[in-house]
Design an enzyme around this catalytic site. Structure first.
Site, PDB file in Angstrom:
ATOM      1  N   GLU A   1      -4.837  -4.761 -13.330  1.00 37.36           N
ATOM      2  CA  GLU A   1      -5.966  -4.139 -12.636  1.00 37.36           C
ATOM      3  C   GLU A   1      -6.864  -3.415 -13.635  1.00 37.36           C
ATOM      4  O   GLU A   1      -6.377  -2.658 -14.475  1.00 37.36           O
ATOM      5  CB  GLU A   1      -5.470  -3.112 -11.606  1.00 37.36           C
ATOM      6  CG  GLU A   1      -6.622  -2.422 -10.904  1.00 37.36           C
ATOM      7  CD  GLU A   1      -6.238  -1.092 -10.290  1.00 37.36           C
ATOM      8  OE1 GLU A   1      -6.617  -0.841  -9.150  1.00 37.36           O
ATOM      9  OE2 GLU A   1      -5.566  -0.294 -10.953  1.00 37.36           O
TER      10      GLU A   1
ATOM     11  N   CYS B   1      -2.346  -0.425  -4.597  1.00 35.12           N
ATOM     12  CA  CYS B   1      -1.785   0.521  -5.573  1.00 35.12           C
ATOM     13  C   CYS B   1      -1.567   1.886  -4.910  1.00 35.12           C
ATOM     14  O   CYS B   1      -2.506   2.482  -4.381  1.00 35.12           O
ATOM     15  CB  CYS B   1      -2.714   0.657  -6.781  1.00 35.12           C
ATOM     16  SG  CYS B   1      -2.012   1.764  -8.011  1.00 35.12           S
TER      17      CYS B   1
ATOM     18  N   LYS C   1      -5.489  -8.004  -2.559  1.00 38.36           N
ATOM     19  CA  LYS C   1      -4.028  -7.861  -2.509  1.00 38.36           C
ATOM     20  C   LYS C   1      -3.722  -6.571  -1.768  1.00 38.36           C
ATOM     21  O   LYS C   1      -4.143  -5.494  -2.198  1.00 38.36           O
ATOM     22  CB  LYS C   1      -3.482  -7.837  -3.944  1.00 38.36           C
ATOM     23  CG  LYS C   1      -1.989  -7.609  -4.046  1.00 38.36           C
ATOM     24  CD  LYS C   1      -1.520  -7.931  -5.465  1.00 38.36           C
ATOM     25  CE  LYS C   1      -0.092  -7.522  -5.714  1.00 38.36           C
ATOM     26  NZ  LYS C   1       0.059  -6.094  -6.017  1.00 38.36           N
TER      27      LYS C   1
ATOM     28  N   GLN D   1      -8.536  -8.924 -11.616  1.00 38.80           N
ATOM     29  CA  GLN D   1      -8.290  -7.969 -10.524  1.00 38.80           C
ATOM     30  C   GLN D   1      -9.008  -6.660 -10.819  1.00 38.80           C
ATOM     31  O   GLN D   1      -8.876  -6.105 -11.918  1.00 38.80           O
ATOM     32  CB  GLN D   1      -6.803  -7.675 -10.327  1.00 38.80           C
ATOM     33  CG  GLN D   1      -6.636  -6.896  -9.019  1.00 38.80           C
ATOM     34  CD  GLN D   1      -5.295  -6.206  -8.840  1.00 38.80           C
ATOM     35  OE1 GLN D   1      -4.866  -5.443  -9.695  1.00 38.80           O
ATOM     36  NE2 GLN D   1      -4.651  -6.460  -7.719  1.00 38.80           N
TER      37      GLN D   1
HETATM   38  C1  FNR Z   1       2.499  -3.557 -10.786  1.00 39.66           C
HETATM   39  N1  FNR Z   1       1.809  -3.844  -9.609  1.00 39.66           N
HETATM   40  C2  FNR Z   1       0.438  -3.957  -9.626  1.00 39.66           C
HETATM   41  N2  FNR Z   1      -0.240  -4.392  -8.515  1.00 39.66           N
HETATM   42  C3  FNR Z   1      -1.569  -4.594  -8.555  1.00 39.66           C
HETATM   43  O1  FNR Z   1      -2.148  -5.023  -7.547  1.00 39.66           O
HETATM   44  N3  FNR Z   1      -2.267  -4.354  -9.702  1.00 39.66           N
HETATM   45  C4  FNR Z   1      -1.667  -3.909 -10.848  1.00 39.66           C
HETATM   46  O2  FNR Z   1      -2.323  -3.735 -11.878  1.00 39.66           O
HETATM   47  C5  FNR Z   1      -0.275  -3.661 -10.808  1.00 39.66           C
HETATM   48  N4  FNR Z   1       0.394  -3.183 -11.908  1.00 39.66           N
HETATM   49  C6  FNR Z   1       1.773  -3.217 -11.944  1.00 39.66           C
HETATM   50  C7  FNR Z   1       2.448  -2.955 -13.141  1.00 39.66           C
HETATM   51  C8  FNR Z   1       3.812  -3.091 -13.211  1.00 39.66           C
HETATM   52  C9  FNR Z   1       4.522  -2.848 -14.517  1.00 39.66           C
HETATM   53  C10 FNR Z   1       4.546  -3.457 -12.050  1.00 39.66           C
HETATM   54  C11 FNR Z   1       6.039  -3.609 -12.101  1.00 39.66           C
HETATM   55  C12 FNR Z   1       3.899  -3.674 -10.858  1.00 39.66           C
HETATM   56  C13 FNR Z   1       2.531  -4.272  -8.400  1.00 39.66           C
HETATM   57  C14 FNR Z   1       2.917  -5.745  -8.497  1.00 39.66           C
HETATM   58  O3  FNR Z   1       1.801  -6.600  -8.656  1.00 39.66           O
HETATM   59  C15 FNR Z   1       3.702  -6.193  -7.251  1.00 39.66           C
HETATM   60  O4  FNR Z   1       2.920  -5.990  -6.114  1.00 39.66           O
HETATM   61  C16 FNR Z   1       5.014  -5.445  -7.071  1.00 39.66           C
HETATM   62  O5  FNR Z   1       5.705  -5.257  -8.293  1.00 39.66           O
HETATM   63  C17 FNR Z   1       5.924  -6.205  -6.117  1.00 39.66           C
HETATM   64  O6  FNR Z   1       6.147  -7.542  -6.554  1.00 39.66           O
HETATM   65  P1  FNR Z   1       7.501  -8.001  -7.289  1.00 39.66           P
HETATM   66  O7  FNR Z   1       7.670  -7.110  -8.491  1.00 39.66           O
HETATM   67  O8  FNR Z   1       8.625  -7.767  -6.319  1.00 39.66           O
HETATM   68  O9  FNR Z   1       7.319  -9.435  -7.638  1.00 39.66           O
END
Ligand code: FNR
Length: 337
Positions: A37, A111, A150, A82
């Site tokens: 993001e 987020c 999202k 994003q």
């Molecule tokens: C994230 N997530 C996330 N979501 C998003 O929309 N933008 C972002 O920049 C981020 N950054 C981010 C960094 C890190 C290190 C993690 C672990 C997660 C959330 C991510 O995209 C996702 O929605 C969740 O982690 C759930 O999916 P998984 O991990 O179960 O596949």
């Protein structure tokens, strides 16, 4: 033009989803890759520079010279930018500025971090359907390429259905759905049943997300897709830990993945602290228990990281070649900064 049916997608991840990780995911088998993001104001104040030395297009923050977003031909047609935003005008300006260099746009509406919520971005948008509509409609009006968002689910399924109907009516190409609420954390069960129910009311493909706890192989990704009935799936943590989860042929060792990742970091001159952070996340507990892990914690440069992972020759040869290319090219964008 990107479509979102039957796709394996690398989820947006702050500090993880920079160019080397996105290329690694594509090489292992992902179909679409989301960048981390990036907040609208930062994107809007960046300057586009063609970096002939690396073969990339860079958007550079002119206040400190850092690369905000870097992309290259290998991910053309597959990379989604994003954005974090709460403003329909700024969102449309980003579309105008970036649409020549990416394949799609996504708005982060999930987020739960304080920074996002205080700024009215991320999951804060979920309670403001009028704002959601304004942002997405404005982006779609300006965009020649797909726009998605999202979201997280709401505690009430019926409320979430209403939201999904409203979003799908704006003309988005797809909706990413993380099956946890704003207040739920990764330890909570992902609501795969909510996602399945949402597929029945959405007019556009849904991209299921939140399944990493159940995903330890490519087959598990398929199971997650089946249990959510979604058109596509988006993987974050399982790919952060071992990106080869996208390989249909089976996963590779973490050591191999780290080496593949670091070579891409060298190829695209990725920031050393960013590269180190991603490697640390792949190592997990091994940061403290393995020789390479402990050395990685101490490393400060990409060169040091490479030597820990037996890539010192690779680092040197790429660097030497780049020096020669730099001389041939003469003063370039890097010297403009
Ligand atoms: C994230 N997530 C996330 N979501 C998003 O929309 N933008 C972002 O920049 C981020 N950054 C981010 C960094 C890190 C290190 C993690 C672990 C997660 C959330 C991510 O995209 C996702 O929605 C969740 O982690 C759930 O999916 P998984 O991990 O179960 O596949």
């Amino acid at each position: 033009m990107l479509d979102y049916v039957d796709k394996m997608i690398l989820a947006p991840m702050v500090r993880i989803g920079t160019l080397p990780m996105r290329l690694l995911a594509l090489r292992y088998g992902a179909d679409i890759v989301y960048c981390e993001e990036l907040v609208d104001v930062k994107l809007l104040r960046s300057k586009r520079i063609e970096n002939n030395l690396l073969g990339t297009v860079d958007y550079v923050d002119m206040t400190d010279g850092t690369v905000v977003f870097r992309t290259c031909a290998e991910e053309a047609g597959k990379v989604v930018l994003q954005i974090g935003t709460c403003c329909a005008d700024r969102a449309a300006k980003i579309v105008d500025k970036f649409q020549g260099d990416v394949a799609g746009f996504d708005v982060n509406m999930g987020c739960p971090k304080e920074f996002s919520l205080k700024g009215g971005m991320g999951a804060a948008l979920l309670d403001h359907p009028d704002k959601i509509q304004a942002i997405l409609s404005n982006m779609i009006r300006h965009s020649k390429i797909p726009v998605t968002c999202k979201i997280r689910v709401k505690p009430c399924l019926e409320e979430t259905k209403k939201l999904v109907k409203l979003i799908s009516a704006t003309g988005v190409a797809a909706i990413g759905v993380h099956g946890r609420t704003k207040d739920e954390r990764p330890k909570h069960e992902n609501r795969n049943d909510y996602i399945a129910a949402l597929t029945e009311v959405s007019h556009v493909p849904l991209i299921a997300n939140g399944g990493s706890k159940e995903i330890a192989s490519f087959e598990d990704i398929l199971k997650f897709k089946a249990s959510t009935k979604a058109a596509s799936v988006m993987i974050a943590r399982a790919a952060e830990w071992n990106c080869s989860v996208f390989r249909r042929e089976g996963m590779l060792s973490v050591d191999q993945v780290i080496r593949d990742y670091l070579m891409l970091c060298v190829d695209f001159d990725n920031q050393s602290n960013n590269s180190k952070y991603a490697v640390q996340n792949m190592l997990g507990n091994m940061q403290h228990t393995s020789v390479e892990g402990v050395a990685t914690l101490k490393a400060q440069t990409l060169e040091e990281l490479c030597s820990i992972w037996k890539l010192e020759e690779y680092f040197k040869s790429v660097h030497d070649d780049r020096m020669l290319d730099a001389i041939k090219l003469g003063p370039g964008p890097e010297t403009d900064l």
